[in-house]
Scaffold this motif. Structure first.
Motif, PDB file in Angstrom:
ATOM      1  N   GLY B  54       4.161  -7.622  -3.180  1.00 32.07           N
ATOM      2  CA  GLY B  54       4.640  -8.104  -4.467  1.00 32.07           C
ATOM      3  C   GLY B  54       6.024  -7.602  -4.780  1.00 32.07           C
ATOM      4  O   GLY B  54       6.839  -8.300  -5.404  1.00 32.07           O
ATOM      5  N   LEU B 209      -1.368  -4.796  -9.833  1.00 24.77           N
ATOM      6  CA  LEU B 209      -1.904  -5.334  -8.576  1.00 24.77           C
ATOM      7  C   LEU B 209      -2.765  -4.293  -7.872  1.00 24.77           C
ATOM      8  O   LEU B 209      -3.690  -4.625  -7.128  1.00 24.77           O
ATOM      9  CB  LEU B 209      -0.770  -5.797  -7.656  1.00 24.77           C
ATOM     10  CG  LEU B 209       0.236  -6.789  -8.254  1.00 24.77           C
ATOM     11  CD1 LEU B 209       1.248  -7.211  -7.191  1.00 24.77           C
ATOM     12  CD2 LEU B 209      -0.473  -8.009  -8.830  1.00 24.77           C
ATOM     13  N   VAL B 235      -4.524 -12.373  -8.216  1.00 26.08           N
ATOM     14  CA  VAL B 235      -4.275 -11.663  -9.472  1.00 26.08           C
ATOM     15  C   VAL B 235      -3.365 -12.501 -10.352  1.00 26.08           C
ATOM     16  O   VAL B 235      -2.335 -12.994  -9.887  1.00 26.08           O
ATOM     17  CB  VAL B 235      -3.604 -10.288  -9.223  1.00 26.08           C
ATOM     18  CG1 VAL B 235      -3.533  -9.493 -10.525  1.00 26.08           C
ATOM     19  CG2 VAL B 235      -4.322  -9.499  -8.150  1.00 26.08           C
ATOM     20  N   SER B 277      -8.222 -10.869 -12.311  1.00 25.46           N
ATOM     21  CA  SER B 277      -8.223 -11.069 -10.863  1.00 25.46           C
ATOM     22  C   SER B 277      -9.588 -11.501 -10.385  1.00 25.46           C
ATOM     23  O   SER B 277     -10.604 -11.310 -11.077  1.00 25.46           O
ATOM     24  CB  SER B 277      -7.817  -9.782 -10.136  1.00 25.46           C
ATOM     25  OG  SER B 277      -8.891  -8.869 -10.112  1.00 25.46           O
TER      26      SER B 277
END
Lengths: 285, 285
Positions: B54, B209, B235, B277
């Protein structure tokens, strides 16, 4: 079901199968003519598109059933020619992972990516029989007490413009989630329906990808009336569905900052939770 | 929090920031040394890995916040050198979509893909302030009545082998979801905890995350004791979290056919649902 079901279609021989058929041009590359039969207003339904990509991946990968598939919707697809390019990411004994993109040409001949998909496939029939589902099927009235577009008096349908997809689907909405039709949305982010294909074709893993994105937006019951375009949609297919109509329950719990999630559960006639999905969509407030 | 928090770490200057730092080798390609500090047994935590990917995407894309990010876990990552290759799929005004893969070298020098990610990024600070969340924060006892690994008498921890990640996280589990520790799992697929980083760094979109995949598996409360490897994790980050500890609630409703889903909600101290998520994982029955 509808009159079109007088001769019941079957898995492999139905409108849905013909309209999702992809032709292999070369290994991993598939041609498809996106049908105008799965549009609402001018938009091609996102679940139909996911089924097209899912079908290409089922051909490209050594496993045939989408266990988990995620689509990001990049630009608006239009009925007509498209090409799907697939990429095998990894093949394993029980799961294979692949990626696919759908492209169309825009007015000046430039190839534009419409959707990108990442998915892991397996074999649903190879799974053990254990079921320890604690979720309960949605409490819904029998089909006879639910309503479809065909039950609306002429001129009262809240959907204006083309709604070709309505002729392909058999949807009977739970009256508890129909307040929006009467101008009295419940305020709850819930939409529930009995779901099938109008020609009577039974559900399979690919048509589940359509089922999770076929109901009116939950946003309508939240009092919003605008378009709710999908940013991303992930579907888990957990079981091959039994024949007969499906029950689909969609829930939104977090409408905030101009976005909302839509969680769908799909239950079959055998009482199995056959698919779970979540999408992130934009809300026009 | 832990003693390490005597001098509180900050966003940008913390263990988590240092261990997710990626170095741009060339446009779109990043080097990272995967830290051994985020492992449990021999496995590198999937949420930590997602944060690494990410972060690379946040650099590669014109938008900095992951709105929706999906990872497919292909092969087991190990601490040590890795390379992340990113691909910009589409850039738009409010959302950009990208793809990333993390690779490592195996024993014979072959590059092996560990994880593939597809994500759409935006700017959380640019979202309107409307909040119409109908979900309720998890009903949880105050922190003082919850339990972490540090509260267990020596030798009683159910986690054997390396659990380096335990030193990096601050997790206080709701006693109602701790039956598995005592050999008396509740039978419900629920796990809830207060969550933070041990060095006191506040949460941001990237650490969310990690937060969604950091609690013990819900499978433990379902009476399973084996490994629950993630196949796919998606997510949605919905809001920049306020400072202070997060509440994380994870639920499993469909354990069947050797697979289960884990749905996580993350709430901040301001009462906002900051992340949702879902993962598909394999269950060893």
């Amino acid at each position: 079901m509808s009159e079109a079901a007088a001769v019941q279609a079957t898995i492999g021989d139905s409108e849905f199968d013909r309209d999702t058929a992809v032709t292999r041009r070369e290994p991993g590359v598939y041609d498809i003519d996106l049908s105008a039969g799965w549009t609402i207003i001018k938009a091609v339904n996102g679940g139909y598109l996911l089924a097209v990509l899912g079908r290409a991946l089922a051909d490209a990968l050594p496993h045939g059933d989408p266990f988990t598939i995620t689509a990001h919707y990049l630009t608006a697809s239009r009925p007509g020619p498209a090409v799907v390019r697939t990429d095998v990411v990894r093949t394993g004994r029980t799961l294979s992972t692949g990626q696919a993109s759908l492209f169309q040409y825009d007015e000046d001949g430039t190839e534009v990516e419409r959707i990108r998909v990442l998915a892991s496939y397996g074999d649903l029939d190879a799974l053990p029989d254990d079921v320890r589902t604690s979720a309960e099927p949605p409490a819904m009235p029998p089909v006879e007490q639910c309503f479809g577009a065909e039950d609306a008096p002429p001129g009262t349908s809240p959907v204006t413009g083309s709604s070709a997809i309505m002729d392909r689907l058999w949807i009977k909405l739970d009256p508890a989630t129909l307040g929006w039709v009467l101008g009295a949305p419940s305020g709850k982010g819930e939409m529930r329906a009995w779901f099938g294909l109008a020609d009577g074709r039974d559900a399979d893993p690919l048509s589940l990808l359509l089922a999770v994105d076929a109901l009116p937006p939950t946003a309508f019951e939240l009092g919003l009336s605008g378009w709710v375009p999908t940013v991303e949609l992930t579907v888990h297919v957990r079981c091959r569905p039994a024949p007969g109509p499906l029950r689909v329950a969609v829930t939104t719990r977090n409408l905030a900052g101009g976005f909302l999630e839509e969680d769908a559960e799909v239950w079959d006639t055998a009482g199995r939770l056959v698919a779970q999905s979540r999408q992130l969509a934009r809300a026009k407030l």
